[in-house]
Design an enzyme around this catalytic site. Sequence first.
Site, PDB file in Angstrom:
ATOM      1  N   ASP A 175       1.764  -0.939  12.058  1.00  0.00           N
ATOM      2  CA  ASP A 175       0.630  -1.708  11.150  1.00  0.00           C
ATOM      3  C   ASP A 175       0.179  -2.719  11.473  1.00  0.00           C
ATOM      4  O   ASP A 175      -0.968  -4.019  11.465  1.00  0.00           O
ATOM      5  CB  ASP A 175       0.011  -1.230   9.810  1.00  0.00           C
ATOM      6  CG  ASP A 175       0.442   0.039   9.274  1.00  0.00           C
ATOM      7  OD1 ASP A 175       0.200   0.776  10.255  1.00  0.00           O
ATOM      8  OD2 ASP A 175       1.049  -0.101   8.329  1.00  0.00           O
ATOM      9  N   LYS A 199       0.779  -0.927  -0.308  1.00  0.00           N
ATOM     10  CA  LYS A 199       0.162   0.124  -0.154  1.00  0.00           C
ATOM     11  C   LYS A 199       1.103   1.407   0.217  1.00  0.00           C
ATOM     12  O   LYS A 199       0.327   2.407  -0.705  1.00  0.00           O
ATOM     13  CB  LYS A 199      -0.481   0.160   0.967  1.00  0.00           C
ATOM     14  CG  LYS A 199      -1.974   0.875   1.189  1.00  0.00           C
ATOM     15  CD  LYS A 199      -3.520   1.010   1.960  1.00  0.00           C
ATOM     16  CE  LYS A 199      -2.744   1.044   3.368  1.00  0.00           C
ATOM     17  NZ  LYS A 199      -2.639   2.255   4.586  1.00  0.00           N
ATOM     18  N   SER A 200       1.732   1.412   0.708  1.00  0.00           N
ATOM     19  CA  SER A 200       3.244   2.395   0.827  1.00  0.00           C
ATOM     20  C   SER A 200       3.241   2.712  -0.465  1.00  0.00           C
ATOM     21  O   SER A 200       3.802   4.269  -0.602  1.00  0.00           O
ATOM     22  CB  SER A 200       4.046   2.504   2.125  1.00  0.00           C
ATOM     23  OG  SER A 200       3.586   2.201   3.254  1.00  0.00           O
ATOM     24  N   ARG A 232      -8.214  12.300  12.441  1.00  0.00           N
ATOM     25  CA  ARG A 232      -7.056  12.358  12.678  1.00  0.00           C
ATOM     26  C   ARG A 232      -6.329  13.479  13.003  1.00  0.00           C
ATOM     27  O   ARG A 232      -6.100  14.145  12.590  1.00  0.00           O
ATOM     28  CB  ARG A 232      -5.732  11.332  12.171  1.00  0.00           C
ATOM     29  CG  ARG A 232      -6.824   9.715  11.906  1.00  0.00           C
ATOM     30  CD  ARG A 232      -6.570   8.909  10.860  1.00  0.00           C
ATOM     31  NE  ARG A 232      -5.400   8.061  11.001  1.00  0.00           N
ATOM     32  CZ  ARG A 232      -4.713   7.321  10.126  1.00  0.00           C
ATOM     33  NH1 ARG A 232      -5.499   7.115   9.182  1.00  0.00           N
ATOM     34  NH2 ARG A 232      -3.104   6.991  10.349  1.00  0.00           N
ATOM     35  N   SER A 272       7.098   9.263  12.424  1.00  0.00           N
ATOM     36  CA  SER A 272       6.303   8.484  10.844  1.00  0.00           C
ATOM     37  C   SER A 272       7.009   8.854  10.023  1.00  0.00           C
ATOM     38  O   SER A 272       6.929   9.736   9.597  1.00  0.00           O
ATOM     39  CB  SER A 272       5.221   9.722  11.746  1.00  0.00           C
ATOM     40  OG  SER A 272       3.834   9.718  10.304  1.00  0.00           O
ATOM     41  N   LYS A 292      -4.714   5.738  14.762  1.00  0.00           N
ATOM     42  CA  LYS A 292      -4.909   4.886  13.285  1.00  0.00           C
ATOM     43  C   LYS A 292      -6.265   5.283  12.057  1.00  0.00           C
ATOM     44  O   LYS A 292      -7.075   6.093  13.002  1.00  0.00           O
ATOM     45  CB  LYS A 292      -4.550   3.908  13.404  1.00  0.00           C
ATOM     46  CG  LYS A 292      -2.313   3.622  14.128  1.00  0.00           C
ATOM     47  CD  LYS A 292      -1.843   3.785  12.852  1.00  0.00           C
ATOM     48  CE  LYS A 292       0.123   4.071  12.673  1.00  0.00           C
ATOM     49  NZ  LYS A 292       0.647   4.728  12.140  1.00  0.00           N
ATOM     50  N   GLN A 310       4.282   9.321   7.143  1.00  0.00           N
ATOM     51  CA  GLN A 310       3.876  10.446   6.940  1.00  0.00           C
ATOM     52  C   GLN A 310       4.314  11.486   6.863  1.00  0.00           C
ATOM     53  O   GLN A 310       4.008  12.590   6.250  1.00  0.00           O
ATOM     54  CB  GLN A 310       2.375   9.916   7.291  1.00  0.00           C
ATOM     55  CG  GLN A 310       1.769   9.204   6.624  1.00  0.00           C
ATOM     56  CD  GLN A 310       0.461   8.100   7.220  1.00  0.00           C
ATOM     57  OE1 GLN A 310      -0.513   9.368   7.979  1.00  0.00           O
ATOM     58  NE2 GLN A 310      -0.503   6.825   6.839  1.00  0.00           N
ATOM     59  N   ARG A 317      -6.306   1.607  18.121  1.00  0.00           N
ATOM     60  CA  ARG A 317      -6.251   0.238  17.816  1.00  0.00           C
ATOM     61  C   ARG A 317      -5.891  -0.763  19.467  1.00  0.00           C
ATOM     62  O   ARG A 317      -5.764  -1.373  19.159  1.00  0.00           O
ATOM     63  CB  ARG A 317      -5.067  -0.096  17.005  1.00  0.00           C
ATOM     64  CG  ARG A 317      -5.462   0.145  15.265  1.00  0.00           C
ATOM     65  CD  ARG A 317      -4.830  -0.103  13.941  1.00  0.00           C
ATOM     66  NE  ARG A 317      -5.296  -0.122  12.602  1.00  0.00           N
ATOM     67  CZ  ARG A 317      -4.447   0.076  11.909  1.00  0.00           C
ATOM     68  NH1 ARG A 317      -3.515   0.127  11.586  1.00  0.00           N
ATOM     69  NH2 ARG A 317      -5.601   0.405  10.876  1.00  0.00           N
TER      70      ARG A 317
HETATM   71  C1  S3P Z   1       2.133   5.051   6.244  1.00  0.00           C
HETATM   72  C2  S3P Z   1       2.587   5.328   7.562  1.00  0.00           C
HETATM   73  C3  S3P Z   1       2.654   4.925   8.662  1.00  0.00           C
HETATM   74  C4  S3P Z   1       2.263   3.484   8.436  1.00  0.00           C
HETATM   75  C5  S3P Z   1       0.753   3.871   7.490  1.00  0.00           C
HETATM   76  C6  S3P Z   1       1.272   4.444   6.094  1.00  0.00           C
HETATM   77  C7  S3P Z   1       3.531   5.237   4.543  1.00  0.00           C
HETATM   78  O1  S3P Z   1       1.675   5.425   9.099  1.00  0.00           O
HETATM   79  O2  S3P Z   1       0.827   3.043   9.564  1.00  0.00           O
HETATM   80  O3  S3P Z   1      -0.371   2.797   7.683  1.00  0.00           O
HETATM   81  O4  S3P Z   1       2.505   4.905   3.411  1.00  0.00           O
HETATM   82  O5  S3P Z   1       3.893   6.235   4.673  1.00  0.00           O
HETATM   83  P1  S3P Z   1       2.851   6.884  10.117  1.00  0.00           P
HETATM   84  O6  S3P Z   1       3.215   7.461   8.918  1.00  0.00           O
HETATM   85  O7  S3P Z   1       1.475   7.736  10.462  1.00  0.00           O
HETATM   86  O8  S3P Z   1       3.361   6.088  10.699  1.00  0.00           O
END
Ligand code: S3P
Length: 432
Positions: free
Chosen positions: A315, A21-22, A122, A167, A342, A169, A346
């Site tokens: 995750d 997914k990422s 969030r 993080s 999240k 993200q 969770r």
């Molecule tokens: C992700 C980063 C993670 C993860 C999310 C996907 C990404 O989140 O939990 O499912 O693709 O960069 P955080 O950056 O909030 O930890």
Amino acid sequence: MKLQVRKAGKINSEISVPGDKSISHRAVMLGALAQGPTTVTNFLMGADCLSSIDCFKKMGAEFSRPDNNTIIVKGNGLYGLREPQDVLDVGNSGTTIRLMLGILAGQPFFSTVTGDASICKRPMGRVTEPLLEMGAVIDGRQNGSLAPLAVRGGVLKPIKFNSPVASAQVKSAIILAGLYARGQTEICEPHKSRDHTERMLAYLGAEIEVNPGDVKIKGGPTLSGKPVEVPGDISSAAFFMVAAAAIPGSRLIVKRVGLNPTRTGIIDVLKNMGAEITILNEDEVNGEPVGDICVCGSELKGTVIEGSLIPRLIDEIPVITVAAAAAAGETVIRDAAELKVKESNRIAVMAVELRKLGVNVSELEDGMIVQGGGSLKGAVCESHDDHRVAMSMAVAGLLATGETVIKNTGCIGISFPGFAETLAGLTDSANI
Ligand code: S3P
């Protein structure tokens, strides 16, 4: 939709899981900022990644879908996006909204972003605050810290940003904004989070320096479209890895999964708990390591999960609590307060659902303690509209006596279309 799962016998199977997914999100976004086509194979056609496509379509990037697992992204370079005529809706996707905010901050136009009820709860301040410091104009609910958000972007100034959270993200949003800054942007984080953005940017030709404690990105590169093969998602493989690990005598191979070291905490933990795991057919695609994961099950034992391991399996913690419930003794998870923000909280949600199966769980401020070893009893569970909770409880159902029903499982399509079919093929025990 609901899933009905019965206790499984030994697993002896070879499976594939959908694309990561990422990496799929990043292929959409970086492909849209690159010059020329980016063909993405094994792309995850999950709802979250489709939200990313939808948002970038609204900004003029072109997408085609030659087959079920492939997309071609036609970007027009770093400055090729145009002002969207409508609100950019990210659905349930935290990765879309946070990474896209970094890109929007550098655009010479106005945009508005929103998402579903979970997204609107969030925290976004962790991204909008450093972007404001770089010179973007961003506003939204609660002083610009909650979606919907409005962004007026422009030329940015480089910053040195010390992220308070590990993080990917947040880190990625600032790296992407750094593409639009005059000079070098530097980002430090308390523990290393997943580095797919860094790897894909380097692959597409950006000037990016990755050190043990920081990342440095130079503004104004030319990115060139290139083929991207998305590895299988280790976060999706994790559900079946836990099932096989917890059923003694099982043997499962998951083919061509991403083995980026920032994501392989699940392998380390299952090994610590007593599972035998080997990697076969190691390879590398577009800067990402891949291989087949072979898991042999045994009687598991409890473990401690904390510190720098947490971002490497963030995750997977919901399904790890299921492994913990099946393991002898106690499993302690701490330093994982991020779980509370999240798709659902969770910590609270997994505690509630595992208790329904008779598991003794105590919640901590930053994690939980699971007393394992008791027998799990089938029950009626809730997904709380969280895809990973739904799939974790389905795995718990494989280990519990009688029947387990998981309600509201439509959310599984966020990250793992075909989960129920893979589960059913593996054990002949699940029905939608
Ligand atoms: C992700 C980063 C993670 C993860 C999310 C996907 C990404 O989140 O939990 O499912 O693709 O960069 P955080 O950056 O909030 O930890």
